[in-house]
Design a protein around this motif. Sequence first.
Motif, PDB file in Angstrom:
ATOM      1  N   TYR A   1      70.756  13.133 -50.186  1.00 53.34           N
ATOM      2  CA  TYR A   1      70.238  11.630 -50.127  1.00 53.34           C
ATOM      3  C   TYR A   1      69.160  11.330 -51.194  1.00 53.34           C
ATOM      4  CZ  TYR A   1      72.670  10.637 -45.600  1.00 53.34           C
ATOM      5  OH  TYR A   1      73.416  10.403 -44.676  1.00 53.34           O
ATOM      6  N   GLU A   2      68.431  12.464 -51.754  1.00 52.39           N
ATOM      7  CA  GLU A   2      67.651  12.015 -52.821  1.00 52.39           C
ATOM      8  C   GLU A   2      68.372  11.615 -54.028  1.00 52.39           C
ATOM      9  OE1 GLU A   2      64.882  15.470 -53.053  1.00 52.39           O
ATOM     10  OE2 GLU A   2      63.512  14.797 -51.716  1.00 52.39           O
ATOM     11  N   ARG A   3      69.573  12.450 -54.174  1.00 53.22           N
ATOM     12  CA  ARG A   3      70.349  11.992 -55.381  1.00 53.22           C
ATOM     13  C   ARG A   3      70.811  10.967 -55.222  1.00 53.22           C
ATOM     14  NH1 ARG A   3      71.508  17.937 -55.303  1.00 53.22           N
ATOM     15  NH2 ARG A   3      73.200  17.478 -53.627  1.00 53.22           N
ATOM     16  N   ILE A   4      71.260  10.393 -53.946  1.00 51.03           N
ATOM     17  CA  ILE A   4      72.091   9.084 -54.020  1.00 51.03           C
ATOM     18  C   ILE A   4      70.909   7.946 -54.282  1.00 51.03           C
ATOM     19  CG2 ILE A   4      72.827   7.508 -52.204  1.00 51.03           C
ATOM     20  CD1 ILE A   4      74.180   9.970 -50.653  1.00 51.03           C
ATOM     21  N   SER A   5      69.611   7.995 -53.500  1.00 53.44           N
ATOM     22  CA  SER A   5      68.848   6.917 -53.682  1.00 53.44           C
ATOM     23  C   SER A   5      68.178   7.065 -55.251  1.00 53.44           C
ATOM     24  CB  SER A   5      67.691   7.398 -52.971  1.00 53.44           C
ATOM     25  OG  SER A   5      66.881   8.494 -53.174  1.00 53.44           O
TER      26      SER A   5
ATOM     27  N   GLY B   1      67.973   4.237 -58.768  1.00 59.50           N
ATOM     28  CA  GLY B   1      66.601   3.895 -58.876  1.00 59.50           C
ATOM     29  C   GLY B   1      65.949   3.297 -57.513  1.00 59.50           C
ATOM     30  N   ILE B   2      66.188   3.863 -56.627  1.00 59.07           N
ATOM     31  CA  ILE B   2      65.585   3.475 -55.275  1.00 59.07           C
ATOM     32  C   ILE B   2      64.766   4.430 -54.886  1.00 59.07           C
ATOM     33  CG2 ILE B   2      65.930   3.050 -52.759  1.00 59.07           C
ATOM     34  CD1 ILE B   2      68.869   2.576 -53.508  1.00 59.07           C
ATOM     35  N   MET B   3      63.342   4.104 -54.866  1.00 58.93           N
ATOM     36  CA  MET B   3      62.240   4.957 -54.432  1.00 58.93           C
ATOM     37  C   MET B   3      61.856   5.087 -53.027  1.00 58.93           C
ATOM     38  SD  MET B   3      58.220   5.084 -55.883  1.00 58.93           S
ATOM     39  CE  MET B   3      58.894   5.357 -57.625  1.00 58.93           C
ATOM     40  N   CYS B   4      62.139   6.099 -52.530  1.00 55.23           N
ATOM     41  CA  CYS B   4      61.958   6.356 -51.072  1.00 55.23           C
ATOM     42  C   CYS B   4      61.757   7.843 -50.658  1.00 55.23           C
ATOM     43  CB  CYS B   4      63.102   5.954 -50.247  1.00 55.23           C
ATOM     44  SG  CYS B   4      64.765   6.490 -50.649  1.00 55.23           S
TER      45      CYS B   4
ATOM     46  N   ILE C   1      68.120   2.485 -36.966  1.00 53.50           N
ATOM     47  CA  ILE C   1      68.990   3.482 -36.803  1.00 53.50           C
ATOM     48  C   ILE C   1      70.108   3.043 -37.692  1.00 53.50           C
ATOM     49  CG2 ILE C   1      70.658   4.800 -35.525  1.00 53.50           C
ATOM     50  CD1 ILE C   1      67.934   6.026 -35.237  1.00 53.50           C
ATOM     51  N   PHE C   2      70.547   3.689 -38.783  1.00 50.65           N
ATOM     52  CA  PHE C   2      71.613   3.326 -39.498  1.00 50.65           C
ATOM     53  C   PHE C   2      72.756   4.393 -39.472  1.00 50.65           C
ATOM     54  CE2 PHE C   2      73.552   3.602 -43.849  1.00 50.65           C
ATOM     55  CZ  PHE C   2      74.320   2.571 -44.121  1.00 50.65           C
ATOM     56  N   THR C   3      74.038   4.057 -38.884  1.00 53.27           N
ATOM     57  CA  THR C   3      74.941   5.131 -38.656  1.00 53.27           C
ATOM     58  C   THR C   3      75.942   5.023 -39.730  1.00 53.27           C
ATOM     59  OG1 THR C   3      74.725   4.595 -36.216  1.00 53.27           O
ATOM     60  CG2 THR C   3      76.690   5.740 -37.151  1.00 53.27           C
ATOM     61  N   LEU C   4      76.292   6.083 -40.384  1.00 50.57           N
ATOM     62  CA  LEU C   4      77.424   6.475 -41.479  1.00 50.57           C
ATOM     63  C   LEU C   4      78.522   6.125 -40.954  1.00 50.57           C
ATOM     64  CD1 LEU C   4      76.367  10.110 -42.586  1.00 50.57           C
ATOM     65  CD2 LEU C   4      75.634   7.792 -43.726  1.00 50.57           C
ATOM     66  N   ASN C   5      79.386   5.603 -41.857  1.00 49.42           N
ATOM     67  CA  ASN C   5      80.871   5.070 -41.721  1.00 49.42           C
ATOM     68  C   ASN C   5      81.811   6.247 -41.251  1.00 49.42           C
ATOM     69  OD1 ASN C   5      80.263   2.597 -42.035  1.00 49.42           O
ATOM     70  ND2 ASN C   5      81.128   2.523 -44.184  1.00 49.42           N
TER      71      ASN C   5
ATOM     72  N   LYS D   1      73.757   3.073 -50.560  1.00 47.26           N
ATOM     73  CA  LYS D   1      72.925   2.835 -51.517  1.00 47.26           C
ATOM     74  C   LYS D   1      72.526   1.356 -51.304  1.00 47.26           C
ATOM     75  CE  LYS D   1      74.986   5.532 -55.229  1.00 47.26           C
ATOM     76  NZ  LYS D   1      75.750   5.529 -56.511  1.00 47.26           N
ATOM     77  N   GLU D   2      73.523   0.500 -50.888  1.00 47.29           N
ATOM     78  CA  GLU D   2      72.802  -0.922 -50.474  1.00 47.29           C
ATOM     79  C   GLU D   2      72.049  -0.880 -49.288  1.00 47.29           C
ATOM     80  OE1 GLU D   2      76.888  -2.616 -49.590  1.00 47.29           O
ATOM     81  OE2 GLU D   2      77.466  -2.804 -51.778  1.00 47.29           O
ATOM     82  N   ARG D   3      72.153  -0.158 -48.428  1.00 48.61           N
ATOM     83  CA  ARG D   3      71.275  -0.019 -47.252  1.00 48.61           C
ATOM     84  C   ARG D   3      69.964   0.419 -47.698  1.00 48.61           C
ATOM     85  NH1 ARG D   3      67.848  -1.306 -44.523  1.00 48.61           N
ATOM     86  NH2 ARG D   3      67.579  -0.923 -42.231  1.00 48.61           N
TER      87      ARG D   3
END
Length: 310
Positions: free
Chosen positions: A37-41, A45-48, A107-111, A299-301
């Motif tokens: 998830y760190e690579r995805i964000s 350019g998403i900082m979290c 809560i965000f559930t994967l597809n 990425k959009e979420r």
Amino acid sequence: MNLNNPMAFSADELLNLAIMTKIPVVIVEGVDDVPVYERISGSSGIMCDIYASENLCRVREGCEGVIKNICDIRAISDDIVVENHIIGILDRDARFYRNEMPADPAIFTLNYYSIESHYVNECSIRYLVSQFTKATSRLVTNSLVKEIYDSIVTRLEFLHYVSLEALLNACDRDYKAAFGYSDTIKSIVGRGLVPALEEKRVELDEFANRLGLTKSMETLLKICKGKWIVEIFSDHLLELIKELPDHCAASKIPQCQSCATGNSESKKCMYKYTSFFSADILKMQSFTNTNVISLNYIKERLLILQKTAA
């Protein structure tokens, strides 16, 4: 904060930290998920800040850990909109089919079943063939990638009933299952349990129909344990990559310039793998690909989270 574990933030500390720094927090099920998830964000350019659930206030891994952490944070949030600053990401595992997913906007559930499942596709094949051979984009054509993918999909078909068996076992306590999601796929195959599922096809088909599950690759990505499908996918991809030089020499695929000029030395074929690699190396390397189309909704979420936390 627990002084013995400086990462073990209390719920209020974690929420306050996310609000004050304006850096949102993402809670994932396990430590192995963190770098993915760190690579995805990072690629967007998403900082979290990505935390494994077991390293936070509720020292518990997996979906239960994510849910408990979010519940604790929600309980002390007062009028703060938690999902503007913190979300928990859950796998779409058996809990989903038992209707046990929490109705919480944080809560965000994967597809698909898990994050690993998102790498079983043509994007990964294109990426990995290019990574482990000298074949250029001119050689790694859409038709070649699709041919490899279709071949692998055929070899994955047995996982449909394997997955239904495990899912039924997870949904019905009274069901006498041959195995469950806790077993490894190599153990299931090695013990000869797959052929025995033929006798259960009618029952498993009825179960699938009740859940509206058709026999398709899309369904398989949703019900097959991510570690199972990515392992089998990597095994077969390894075999097919190793066969590419012979196919090139025989003009069965777009020929490289060495083979096209009649150079029969396979070591000069551009499809020749460049170094030692294994199915496990293929699998781990696939997780470094941040351009997989199936990751776009994640990425959009995360992008929405970053905007609401600012």
